[in-house]
Design an enzyme around this catalytic site. Structure first.
Site, PDB file in Angstrom:
ATOM      1  N   LYS A  53      44.418 -18.523  14.930  1.00 30.95           N
ATOM      2  CA  LYS A  53      44.312 -17.068  15.122  1.00 30.95           C
ATOM      3  C   LYS A  53      43.982 -16.754  16.580  1.00 30.95           C
ATOM      4  O   LYS A  53      44.549 -15.838  17.181  1.00 30.95           O
ATOM      5  CB  LYS A  53      43.246 -16.486  14.173  1.00 30.95           C
ATOM      6  CG  LYS A  53      43.715 -16.464  12.727  1.00 30.95           C
ATOM      7  CD  LYS A  53      42.610 -16.217  11.718  1.00 30.95           C
ATOM      8  CE  LYS A  53      43.163 -16.394  10.296  1.00 30.95           C
ATOM      9  NZ  LYS A  53      42.130 -16.305   9.249  1.00 30.95           N
ATOM     10  N   GLN A  97      36.044 -15.132   8.008  1.00 34.73           N
ATOM     11  CA  GLN A  97      36.868 -16.226   7.469  1.00 34.73           C
ATOM     12  C   GLN A  97      36.301 -16.711   6.130  1.00 34.73           C
ATOM     13  O   GLN A  97      35.109 -17.019   6.018  1.00 34.73           O
ATOM     14  CB  GLN A  97      36.936 -17.382   8.480  1.00 34.73           C
ATOM     15  CG  GLN A  97      37.840 -18.525   8.073  1.00 34.73           C
ATOM     16  CD  GLN A  97      39.327 -18.152   7.991  1.00 34.73           C
ATOM     17  OE1 GLN A  97      39.824 -17.362   8.788  1.00 34.73           O
ATOM     18  NE2 GLN A  97      40.027 -18.702   7.020  1.00 34.73           N
ATOM     19  N   ASP A 120      41.890  -7.652   7.498  1.00 35.66           N
ATOM     20  CA  ASP A 120      42.281  -8.480   6.353  1.00 35.66           C
ATOM     21  C   ASP A 120      42.752  -7.599   5.193  1.00 35.66           C
ATOM     22  O   ASP A 120      43.325  -8.109   4.229  1.00 35.66           O
ATOM     23  CB  ASP A 120      41.073  -9.295   5.864  1.00 35.66           C
ATOM     24  CG  ASP A 120      41.150 -10.750   6.299  1.00 35.66           C
ATOM     25  OD1 ASP A 120      42.267 -11.275   6.392  1.00 35.66           O
ATOM     26  OD2 ASP A 120      40.076 -11.338   6.540  1.00 35.66           O
TER      27      ASP A 120
HETATM   28  N1  GUN Z   1      40.895 -17.723   3.988  1.00 38.73           N
HETATM   29  C1  GUN Z   1      42.138 -18.020   3.549  1.00 38.73           C
HETATM   30  N2  GUN Z   1      42.996 -17.013   3.796  1.00 38.73           N
HETATM   31  C2  GUN Z   1      42.279 -16.048   4.398  1.00 38.73           C
HETATM   32  C3  GUN Z   1      42.625 -14.751   4.907  1.00 38.73           C
HETATM   33  O1  GUN Z   1      43.763 -14.269   4.824  1.00 38.73           O
HETATM   34  N3  GUN Z   1      41.597 -14.075   5.472  1.00 38.73           N
HETATM   35  C4  GUN Z   1      40.336 -14.570   5.556  1.00 38.73           C
HETATM   36  N4  GUN Z   1      39.406 -13.799   6.107  1.00 38.73           N
HETATM   37  N5  GUN Z   1      39.987 -15.751   5.088  1.00 38.73           N
HETATM   38  C5  GUN Z   1      40.960 -16.490   4.515  1.00 38.73           C
END
Ligand code: GUN
Length: 289
Positions: A53, A97, A120
């Site tokens: 990211k 996350q 998200d």
């Molecule tokens: N863990 C796995 N996929 C995601 C996601 O799309 N967003 C977040 N914040 N954590 C994750």
């Protein structure tokens, strides 16, 4: 032979458009979007995602702020961090996350993120708007799956889409998106308690797996000439070792010869998730201009 639905060229196209837009806005407003990522603990998969990211942010011109907390961080510490990021005008997006270490209440912490900055799209306000077909920030992985289907001109109208998995991150929002008029699909969600699973998955014109079980979907579970979208990214020990490799939920080698199109793992849905995160961050930023 099946068509390989590669995600990374699509993600690259999307990120190029985002990069140009951010460059244009930077020239005109002297501002760029900012994304804060919170990572608690040392889950290796999460560390890898956060790294990707950060790299994507750098590529498109988003400023990234990393907040790495030990697994011993308390809920109060996280609440206070989220509160300060909610107030910070240089932060347009906040991503917590997942999964969080045991003992931390995911749902309650996610709700602390201001909906304006919830890139998200997990806040109940966004999920509610999504279901109602109203504008919202959309969860990145299902959003990426939808964009991938559109890019490859895969018809969804009237088609039976079978979704394996009912998570809040993928299965539920994906179903909510595909039943909207934009896609007009007929959606079935299957989960760990579904009876006669293979009988249902065999009916899917489009089968989307998001259950996180390596090689779970086998040839006998898919319809002839189906479209298969593999959302799973599972770390399994490499044989021979050392180290790990990434495999999907789909037993690719047995399924691929039977279907008309399939996403690979890696380079399938994964890059799309990151591209949609960049897109949501840009959208959240543009709302502040
Ligand atoms: N863990 C796995 N996929 C995601 C996601 O799309 N967003 C977040 N914040 N954590 C994750």
């Amino acid at each position: 032979m099946a068509i390989t639905l590669l995600g990374h060229p699509v993600a690259h196209d999307i990120q190029e458009k985002i990069r140009h837009r951010i460059e244009f806005l930077r020239k005109n407003t002297q501002r760029v979007p900012g994304l804060a990522v919170i990572l608690v603990g040392e889950n290796p998969a999460s560390q890898a995602y956060v790294g990707m990211k950060k790299k994507a942010c750098a590529a498109v011109g988003i400023t990234s702020f990393e907040h790495l907390l030990p697994s011993t961080a308390t809920e109060i510490e996280l609440e206070s961090l989220i509160h300060s990021l909610n107030q910070d005008p240089s932060v347009n997006g906040i991503l917590l996350q997942l999964p969080l270490p045991k003992g931390l209440n995911e749902a309650s912490l996610l709700q602390r993120i201001s909906p304006d900055k919830d890139v998200d799209g997990f806040h109940p306000l966004h999920i509610g708007n999504l279901l109602l077909g109203l504008p919202s920030l959309k969860p990145c992985t299902p959003y990426g799956v939808c964009e991938l289907l559109k890019y490859y001109n895969i018809p969804t109208q009237g088609k039976h889409v079978v979704v394996l998995g009912r998570s809040n991150i993928v299965g539920k929002p994906l179903a909510a998106m595909l039943i909207q008029r934009e896609f007009n699909a007929t959606v079935t969600i299957c989960h760990s308690h579904t009876e006669n699973l293979a009988e249902i998955t065999q009916q899917g014109d489009i089968l989307i797996s998001a259950i996180g079980k390596p090689h779970f979907v086998t040839e006998d579970m898919v319809k002839d000439r189906a479209i298969v979208i593999d959302v799973g990214i599972n770390r399994v020990p490499a044989t021979p070792g050392p180290g790990f490799i990434l495999v999907g939920d789909v037993d690719y080698d047995s399924v691929e010869p039977k279907v008309s199109a399939i996403t690979p793992v890696p380079k399938g849905v994964g890059p799309m998730t990151i591209a949609m995160l960049m897109k949501n961050t840009l959208t959240a930023f543009e709302e502040t201009l």
